[in-house]
Scaffold this motif. Structure first.
Motif, mmCIF file in Angstrom:
data_model
loop_
_atom_site.group_PDB
_atom_site.id
_atom_site.type_symbol
_atom_site.label_atom_id
_atom_site.label_comp_id
_atom_site.label_asym_id
_atom_site.label_seq_id
_atom_site.Cartn_x
_atom_site.Cartn_y
_atom_site.Cartn_z
ATOM 1 N N PRO A 142 18.583 48.538 -7.654
ATOM 2 C CA PRO A 142 18.801 47.144 -8.047
ATOM 3 C C PRO A 142 20.269 46.807 -8.267
ATOM 4 N N ASP A 143 21.046 47.761 -8.785
ATOM 5 C CA ASP A 143 22.478 47.538 -8.977
ATOM 6 C C ASP A 143 23.304 48.307 -7.950
ATOM 7 N N GLY A 144 22.682 48.621 -6.812
ATOM 8 C CA GLY A 144 23.337 49.407 -5.783
ATOM 9 C C GLY A 144 24.216 48.583 -4.854
ATOM 10 N N PRO A 145 24.847 49.256 -3.890
ATOM 11 C CA PRO A 145 25.774 48.583 -2.972
ATOM 12 C C PRO A 145 25.140 47.464 -2.144
ATOM 13 N N LEU A 146 23.876 47.623 -1.735
ATOM 14 C CA LEU A 146 23.255 46.596 -0.894
ATOM 15 C C LEU A 146 23.108 45.279 -1.649
ATOM 16 N N ASN A 147 22.534 45.322 -2.835
ATOM 17 C CA ASN A 147 22.408 44.105 -3.632
ATOM 18 C C ASN A 147 23.779 43.581 -4.048
ATOM 19 N N GLY A 148 24.723 44.480 -4.302
ATOM 20 C CA GLY A 148 26.079 44.056 -4.645
ATOM 21 C C GLY A 148 26.724 43.280 -3.508
ATOM 22 N N LEU A 149 26.497 43.744 -2.270
ATOM 23 C CA LEU A 149 27.047 43.043 -1.107
ATOM 24 C C LEU A 149 26.404 41.666 -0.941
ATOM 25 N N LEU A 150 25.100 41.599 -1.143
ATOM 26 C CA LEU A 150 24.412 40.309 -1.032
ATOM 27 C C LEU A 150 24.925 39.314 -2.077
ATOM 28 N N ARG A 151 25.170 39.795 -3.287
ATOM 29 C CA ARG A 151 25.714 38.914 -4.331
ATOM 30 C C ARG A 151 27.133 38.477 -3.998
ATOM 31 N N LEU A 152 27.880 39.382 -3.382
ATOM 32 C CA LEU A 152 29.270 39.086 -3.045
ATOM 33 C C LEU A 152 29.387 37.950 -2.039
ATOM 34 N N VAL A 153 28.431 37.887 -1.100
ATOM 35 C CA VAL A 153 28.479 36.840 -0.061
ATOM 36 C C VAL A 153 27.623 35.633 -0.438
ATOM 37 N N GLY A 154 27.160 35.580 -1.684
ATOM 38 C CA GLY A 154 26.430 34.413 -2.155
ATOM 39 C C GLY A 154 24.964 34.381 -1.808
ATOM 40 N N LEU A 155 24.368 35.549 -1.511
ATOM 41 C CA LEU A 155 22.945 35.601 -1.166
ATOM 42 C C LEU A 155 22.151 36.256 -2.297
ATOM 43 N N ASP A 156 22.404 35.786 -3.504
ATOM 44 C CA ASP A 156 21.731 36.363 -4.671
ATOM 45 C C ASP A 156 20.210 36.267 -4.572
ATOM 46 N N SER A 157 19.719 35.232 -3.906
ATOM 47 C CA SER A 157 18.268 35.036 -3.818
ATOM 48 C C SER A 157 17.591 36.126 -2.996
ATOM 49 N N LEU A 158 18.341 36.854 -2.178
ATOM 50 C CA LEU A 158 17.764 37.904 -1.340
ATOM 51 C C LEU A 158 17.756 39.265 -2.017
ATOM 52 N N THR A 159 18.429 39.376 -3.146
ATOM 53 C CA THR A 159 18.457 40.673 -3.835
ATOM 54 C C THR A 159 17.077 40.995 -4.396
ATOM 55 N N THR A 160 16.725 42.257 -4.359
ATOM 56 C CA THR A 160 15.431 42.703 -4.872
ATOM 57 C C THR A 160 15.473 44.200 -5.129
ATOM 58 N N ALA A 161 14.475 44.722 -5.777
ATOM 59 C CA ALA A 161 14.344 46.175 -5.942
ATOM 60 C C ALA A 161 13.692 46.706 -4.665
ATOM 61 N N TRP A 162 14.500 47.068 -3.699
ATOM 62 C CA TRP A 162 14.017 47.356 -2.351
ATOM 63 C C TRP A 162 12.971 48.457 -2.309
ATOM 64 N N LEU A 163 13.085 49.439 -3.171
ATOM 65 C CA LEU A 163 12.121 50.539 -3.195
ATOM 66 C C LEU A 163 11.029 50.333 -4.240
ATOM 67 N N GLY A 164 10.987 49.142 -4.829
ATOM 68 C CA GLY A 164 9.948 48.840 -5.797
ATOM 69 C C GLY A 164 9.196 47.573 -5.476
ATOM 70 N N ASP A 165 9.462 47.034 -4.306
ATOM 71 C CA ASP A 165 8.829 45.788 -3.867
ATOM 72 C C ASP A 165 7.723 46.123 -2.873
#
Length: 302
Positions: A142-165
């Motif tokens: 959840p606080d890893g590089p993938l979600n961090g990158l999505l937040r950096l480019v303004g795609l916060d709505s796409l962040t998720t717990a990828w291995l818990g969804d």
């Protein structure tokens, strides 16, 4: 005297023709013995266990085909086999498409430093799968590089717990397989494309063929053997996936990423159902052989 010599030579020739076919067998006998001892015998024992109800320690009870019937009736096991088939897309089909495009572009462009590129793209095959799983588990956190990158480019709505969804966990695990397999497939295809005579491409260009037509008319048919090998290796990897699932998700959340290999482990070592685990392993082996037999059959057709 001469007729006797000729008769003796004829008899020797006939004898040689009769015994010569057995010479290769004499050389292959040790290899066949080892093959049977370390592969066929354990496979036969697993098939034997699959007809019994056994916890691995105490007495066993013969149950016939009940363990195989349970595979068909058990929804969780059916789901596990379905997940394995889905992973074939990520491990085999997707890397093949990406590998064909990459190999065709790089071979056609004749890029400098190709040896270094091959080494880098093949690197995932060298790294142990457990290490790969740990690395990607951190990337998907959840606080890893993938979600961090999505937040950096303004795609916060796409962040998720990828291995818990429940929706994204299986594709997320599958994409790890894509990352691992793409390098192997690309290197195999590049090796095959490097053997295609340049004269064929020059003749096609003189006839007015473009890059796309060259690819489908010359390149693709010429690497049929490499495609068959790549599909065989990646399909086997997809169907026998265990360590990746075990380290990243343990089959979860729920049963959304269970696969047959993980079910074999879980039933044998956690639930004490060795006979049921053996039956799952035998069915998985049959599926692996069947799919790869079809792939090789198609690959051999001219």
């Amino acid at each position: 005297m001469s007729s006797a010599v000729k008769t003796d030579r004829s008899a020797t020739a006939r004898s040689g023709r009769l015994t010569r076919p057995w010479v290769p067998f004499a050389y292959l006998a040790p290899a066949l013995l080892l093959y049977g001892l370390f592969l066929l015998v354990p496979l036969g024992r697993a098939a034997q266990f699959s007809f019994f109800e056994w916890d691995g320690l105490g007495a066993s009870t013969f149950v016939g085909l009940d363990n195989y019937v349970a595979i068909v009736q058990d929804e969780q096991l059916r789901e596990a086999f379905w997940h394995a088939l889905v992973l074939i897309f990520f491990y085999a089909v997707l890397p093949l498409i990406i590998g064909l495009v990459l190999a065709a572009i790089l071979t056609r462009a004749n890029v400098r430093g190709m040896g270094f590129f091959r080494t880098i793209i093949f690197l995932p095959q060298v790294i142990a799968m457990v290490v790969v799983a740990v690395i990607w588990r951190q990337i998907y956190a959840p606080d890893g590089p993938l979600n961090g990158l999505l937040r950096l480019v303004g795609l916060d709505s796409l962040t998720t717990a990828w291995l818990g969804d429940y929706t994204w966990t299986l594709p997320a695990v599958g994409l790890i397989g894509t990352w691992v397999s793409t390098g192997l497939v690309t290197v195999l295809l590049m090796a095959g494309m490097a053997k295609v005579p340049r004269d064929l491409y020059e003749a096609a260009r003189l006839d007015g063929a473009g890059a796309v037509r060259e690819f489908f008319s010359i390149t693709l048919p010429s690497v049929r053997g490499e495609i068959t090998v790549a599909l065989t290796l990646t399909i086997v990897a997809a169907l026998k996936t265990f360590d990746l699932v075990y380290v990243t998700t343990r089959g979860g959340p729920g049963t959304s990423t269970t696969v047959p290999s993980y079910e074999v482990y879980r039933r044998a070592f956690e639930l004490g159902e060795v006979g049921a685990a053996a039956a799952v392993g035998i069915v998985l082996t049959i599926i692996v052989f069947s799919i790869n037999a079809v792939v090789n059959r198609i690959g051999e057709k001219k």
